[in-house]
Design a protein around this motif. Structure first.
Motif, PDB file in Angstrom:
ATOM      1  N   LEU A  38       4.340  23.382  -9.837  1.00  0.00           N
ATOM      2  CA  LEU A  38       3.850  22.390  -9.742  1.00  0.00           C
ATOM      3  C   LEU A  38       3.632  21.894  -8.413  1.00  0.00           C
ATOM      4  O   LEU A  38       4.511  21.409  -7.754  1.00  0.00           O
ATOM      5  CB  LEU A  38       4.014  21.091 -10.782  1.00  0.00           C
ATOM      6  N   ASP A  39       2.116  21.486  -7.363  1.00  0.00           N
ATOM      7  CA  ASP A  39       2.046  21.580  -5.841  1.00  0.00           C
ATOM      8  C   ASP A  39       1.793  20.545  -5.956  1.00  0.00           C
ATOM      9  O   ASP A  39       1.942  19.962  -6.221  1.00  0.00           O
ATOM     10  CB  ASP A  39       1.102  23.343  -5.654  1.00  0.00           C
ATOM     11  N   VAL A  40       2.921  19.939  -4.797  1.00  0.00           N
ATOM     12  CA  VAL A  40       3.468  18.595  -4.655  1.00  0.00           C
ATOM     13  C   VAL A  40       2.088  18.796  -2.506  1.00  0.00           C
ATOM     14  O   VAL A  40       2.526  19.364  -1.864  1.00  0.00           O
ATOM     15  CB  VAL A  40       4.560  17.975  -3.849  1.00  0.00           C
TER      16      VAL A  40
ATOM     17  N   SER B  16       1.047  -1.155  -0.149  1.00  0.00           N
ATOM     18  CA  SER B  16       0.286  -0.064  -0.079  1.00  0.00           C
ATOM     19  C   SER B  16       0.657   0.963  -0.231  1.00  0.00           C
ATOM     20  O   SER B  16       1.616   0.967   0.698  1.00  0.00           O
ATOM     21  CB  SER B  16      -0.920  -0.538   1.241  1.00  0.00           C
ATOM     22  N   CYS B  17       0.534   1.848  -1.031  1.00  0.00           N
ATOM     23  CA  CYS B  17       1.925   3.421  -1.186  1.00  0.00           C
ATOM     24  C   CYS B  17       0.767   4.118  -1.563  1.00  0.00           C
ATOM     25  O   CYS B  17      -0.049   3.792  -2.532  1.00  0.00           O
ATOM     26  CB  CYS B  17       3.157   3.020  -1.866  1.00  0.00           C
ATOM     27  N   VAL B  18       1.605   5.159  -1.388  1.00  0.00           N
ATOM     28  CA  VAL B  18       1.183   7.238  -1.650  1.00  0.00           C
ATOM     29  C   VAL B  18       2.045   8.012  -1.778  1.00  0.00           C
ATOM     30  O   VAL B  18       2.857   7.510  -1.460  1.00  0.00           O
ATOM     31  CB  VAL B  18       0.074   7.245  -0.563  1.00  0.00           C
ATOM     32  N   ASP B  19       1.950   8.825  -2.564  1.00  0.00           N
ATOM     33  CA  ASP B  19       2.801   9.212  -3.699  1.00  0.00           C
ATOM     34  C   ASP B  19       2.366  10.185  -4.033  1.00  0.00           C
ATOM     35  O   ASP B  19       1.169  10.051  -5.228  1.00  0.00           O
ATOM     36  CB  ASP B  19       4.396   8.542  -3.793  1.00  0.00           C
ATOM     37  N   PHE B  20       3.158  11.801  -4.574  1.00  0.00           N
ATOM     38  CA  PHE B  20       2.655  11.928  -5.473  1.00  0.00           C
ATOM     39  C   PHE B  20       3.324  11.511  -6.850  1.00  0.00           C
ATOM     40  O   PHE B  20       4.530  11.049  -7.021  1.00  0.00           O
ATOM     41  CB  PHE B  20       3.833  13.746  -5.695  1.00  0.00           C
TER      42      PHE B  20
ATOM     43  N   ARG C 118      -7.658  -0.094   5.669  1.00  0.00           N
ATOM     44  CA  ARG C 118      -6.962  -1.813   5.736  1.00  0.00           C
ATOM     45  C   ARG C 118      -7.156  -2.098   7.625  1.00  0.00           C
ATOM     46  O   ARG C 118      -7.354  -3.818   7.437  1.00  0.00           O
ATOM     47  CB  ARG C 118      -5.642  -1.889   5.531  1.00  0.00           C
ATOM     48  N   LEU C 119      -7.067  -1.176   8.427  1.00  0.00           N
ATOM     49  CA  LEU C 119      -7.565  -2.215   9.549  1.00  0.00           C
ATOM     50  C   LEU C 119      -9.384  -2.484  10.078  1.00  0.00           C
ATOM     51  O   LEU C 119      -8.829  -3.332  10.405  1.00  0.00           O
ATOM     52  CB  LEU C 119      -6.431  -0.731  10.936  1.00  0.00           C
ATOM     53  N   ALA C 120     -10.024  -1.002   9.021  1.00  0.00           N
ATOM     54  CA  ALA C 120     -11.549  -1.675   8.935  1.00  0.00           C
ATOM     55  C   ALA C 120     -11.591  -3.355   8.238  1.00  0.00           C
ATOM     56  O   ALA C 120     -12.405  -3.831   8.423  1.00  0.00           O
ATOM     57  CB  ALA C 120     -12.071  -0.403   8.850  1.00  0.00           C
ATOM     58  N   GLY C 121     -10.575  -3.990   7.704  1.00  0.00           N
ATOM     59  CA  GLY C 121     -10.400  -4.690   6.634  1.00  0.00           C
ATOM     60  C   GLY C 121     -11.523  -4.378   5.099  1.00  0.00           C
ATOM     61  O   GLY C 121     -12.059  -5.523   5.090  1.00  0.00           O
ATOM     62  N   VAL C 122     -11.577  -3.263   5.111  1.00  0.00           N
ATOM     63  CA  VAL C 122     -12.129  -3.119   3.852  1.00  0.00           C
ATOM     64  C   VAL C 122     -11.528  -2.597   2.764  1.00  0.00           C
ATOM     65  O   VAL C 122     -11.648  -2.431   1.339  1.00  0.00           O
ATOM     66  CB  VAL C 122     -13.240  -2.494   4.025  1.00  0.00           C
ATOM     67  N   GLY C 123      -9.713  -2.253   3.254  1.00  0.00           N
ATOM     68  CA  GLY C 123      -8.843  -1.578   2.446  1.00  0.00           C
ATOM     69  C   GLY C 123      -7.960  -2.967   1.433  1.00  0.00           C
ATOM     70  O   GLY C 123      -8.001  -4.034   2.469  1.00  0.00           O
ATOM     71  N   THR C 124      -7.680  -3.175   0.424  1.00  0.00           N
ATOM     72  CA  THR C 124      -6.207  -3.197  -0.460  1.00  0.00           C
ATOM     73  C   THR C 124      -4.936  -3.024  -0.637  1.00  0.00           C
ATOM     74  O   THR C 124      -5.394  -1.802  -0.529  1.00  0.00           O
ATOM     75  CB  THR C 124      -6.847  -4.301  -1.230  1.00  0.00           C
ATOM     76  N   ALA C 125      -4.290  -3.529  -0.702  1.00  0.00           N
ATOM     77  CA  ALA C 125      -3.315  -2.798  -1.194  1.00  0.00           C
ATOM     78  C   ALA C 125      -3.202  -3.022  -2.522  1.00  0.00           C
ATOM     79  O   ALA C 125      -4.059  -3.032  -3.410  1.00  0.00           O
ATOM     80  CB  ALA C 125      -2.008  -4.348  -1.643  1.00  0.00           C
ATOM     81  N   GLU C 126      -2.815  -0.689  -3.097  1.00  0.00           N
ATOM     82  CA  GLU C 126      -2.782  -0.704  -3.844  1.00  0.00           C
ATOM     83  C   GLU C 126      -1.817   1.010  -3.965  1.00  0.00           C
ATOM     84  O   GLU C 126      -0.906   1.080  -2.696  1.00  0.00           O
ATOM     85  CB  GLU C 126      -3.946   0.029  -4.186  1.00  0.00           C
ATOM     86  N   VAL C 127      -0.914   0.793  -4.692  1.00  0.00           N
ATOM     87  CA  VAL C 127      -0.693   2.406  -5.087  1.00  0.00           C
ATOM     88  C   VAL C 127      -1.172   3.546  -5.798  1.00  0.00           C
ATOM     89  O   VAL C 127      -2.337   3.302  -6.221  1.00  0.00           O
ATOM     90  CB  VAL C 127       0.139   2.169  -6.476  1.00  0.00           C
ATOM     91  N   ARG C 128      -1.359   4.540  -5.193  1.00  0.00           N
ATOM     92  CA  ARG C 128      -2.043   6.162  -5.093  1.00  0.00           C
ATOM     93  C   ARG C 128      -1.116   7.352  -5.917  1.00  0.00           C
ATOM     94  O   ARG C 128      -0.539   6.822  -4.663  1.00  0.00           O
ATOM     95  CB  ARG C 128      -3.041   6.277  -4.193  1.00  0.00           C
ATOM     96  N   LEU C 129      -0.916   7.769  -6.491  1.00  0.00           N
ATOM     97  CA  LEU C 129      -0.661   8.684  -6.897  1.00  0.00           C
ATOM     98  C   LEU C 129      -1.614   9.814  -7.397  1.00  0.00           C
ATOM     99  O   LEU C 129      -1.919  10.183  -8.270  1.00  0.00           O
ATOM    100  CB  LEU C 129       0.409   7.953  -8.571  1.00  0.00           C
ATOM    101  N   LEU C 130      -1.033  10.723  -6.712  1.00  0.00           N
ATOM    102  CA  LEU C 130      -1.445  12.166  -6.504  1.00  0.00           C
ATOM    103  C   LEU C 130      -0.911  13.155  -7.801  1.00  0.00           C
ATOM    104  O   LEU C 130       0.133  12.681  -7.784  1.00  0.00           O
ATOM    105  CB  LEU C 130      -1.578  12.611  -5.389  1.00  0.00           C
ATOM    106  N   THR C 131      -1.948  13.636  -8.558  1.00  0.00           N
ATOM    107  CA  THR C 131      -1.449  14.813  -9.291  1.00  0.00           C
ATOM    108  C   THR C 131      -1.780  16.223  -8.801  1.00  0.00           C
ATOM    109  O   THR C 131      -2.521  16.539  -7.723  1.00  0.00           O
ATOM    110  CB  THR C 131      -1.716  14.668 -10.469  1.00  0.00           C
TER     111      THR C 131
END
Length: 334
Positions: free
Chosen positions: A288-290, A153-157, A306-319
């Motif tokens: 270009l705002d991060v 599970s990853c999140v980034d710009f 994830r702690l609530a048991g409803v999320g799965t591993a995924e990558v989200r990249l914000l723009t």
């Protein structure tokens, strides 16, 4: 101070029934639940936090791993911390801040059941902590994108996309020689986002057929002057810069001003960074705002899922989209 025995006696039920009502671990009839809650309210009973944690195997604490490197931009780090803690409180979690770089800290807080999950910042391209996190059996969300992200599970710009947007903007204006100023030399070898931004920059420049130069820059007046000299030595026809280093940016602007270089008449400049930090420059630049706060918020939201048991591993990249503030224009002669 009222005890669980007092509540049980007041409601006419067993202590275990009180516990089940408060923990939700068993179905209790509506009438009995109402009697227990009325007794809790009447007596002012407050369950002991430690007992709640033992009963539910939850601490309601998440760990935020923030290694404080020598070259870390404290202003940016604190934006992450503020966003994570604020969002965590909305989900009724407290935050335990971990600033050590060694993996031992992760093992200590998870093996001791001090946290329910982790938000881990400053992820390297080949981060040794990733394999450890997979073994700890605690949900974790990474702020950053390791080279191998499957099952994480990853999140980034989206730094690569931001670099492509910056280059495309400058190319449309007619620039044929563009320089990239990146984070300081020590960060270049550590942080994967630096490599991703540079790859996006070079990819867009190659597609457009423009000449490029690249150089890291430490946040000091001397380093800024040396960086500009290096870029010009690599590319004599330099007419635009993409700057991905908030701490170095004011020194670069000062160095350009000392040389009599005007933005955008003599040189165009696009910055990639936090709007909150670049907003303190004293002059606006195309940006270009991060979205640092948004990244922190999304990380906690993903962990809560994830702690609530409803999320799965995924990558989200914000723009983000380019905000023009007058620091770019067509090169002279066009």
């Amino acid at each position: 101070m009222a005890t669980i025995m007092d509540v049980a006696q007041e409601a006419g039920v067993s202590p275990s029934t009180v516990s089940y009502v408060l923990s939700g671990k068993r179905a209790i009839s509506a009438a009995t639940r109402a009697r227990v809650l009325d007794a809790v309210a009447a007596l002012g009973y407050r369950p002991h936090a430690g007992a709640r944690a033992l009963a539910s195997a939850r601490t309601q604490v998440i760990g935020l791993v923030v290694p404080l490197h020598e070259d870390a931009d404290v202003n940016v780090v604190m934006q992450f911390v503020r966003a994570v803690t604020t969002t965590a409180r909305r989900h009724e979690y407290d935050v335990l801040l971990l600033t050590q770089e060694d993996a031992g800290a992760l093992e200590r807080v998870t093996s001791g059941a001090l946290v329910d999950g982790l938000v881990v910042m400053d992820i390297e391209a080949d981060d040794p902590r990733v394999a450890l996190l997979a073994r700890l059996h605690r949900p974790a969300v990474l702020i950053g994108l390791p080279r191998e992200s499957r099952g994480l599970s990853c999140v980034d710009f989206d730094f690569a996309r931001a670099a492509r947007s910056a280059v495309d903007h400058l190319v449309r204006l007619g620039h044929r020689g563009i320089g990239l100023v990146s984070a300081s030399a020590s960060s270049v070898h550590r942080a994967g986002y630096v490599d991703r931004l540079r790859a996006g920059f070079e990819e867009a420049a190659a597609a457009a057929g423009v000449a490029v130069a690249t150089s890291p820059c430490d946040p000091s007046p001397q380093a800024a002057r040396a960086c500009l000299a290096s870029l010009r030595a690599q590319q004599s026809g330099l007419t635009a810069l993409v700057v991905h280093h908030e701490a170095a940016l004011p020194h670069l602007l000062d160095a350009l001003a000392e040389e009599g270089v005007r933005l955008p008449q003599d040189l165009s400049l696009v910055a990639v960074g936090s709007a909150e930090v670049t907003g303190r420059l004293g002059r606006a630049v195309d940006l270009l705002d991060v979205p640092v706060g948004e990244v922190g918020r999304v990380a906690v939201e993903m962990l809560a899922e994830r702690l609530a048991g409803v999320g799965t591993a995924e990558v989200r990249l914000l723009t983000s989209t380019l905000a023009e503030h007058g620091s770019t224009a067509p090169p002279r002669g066009r």
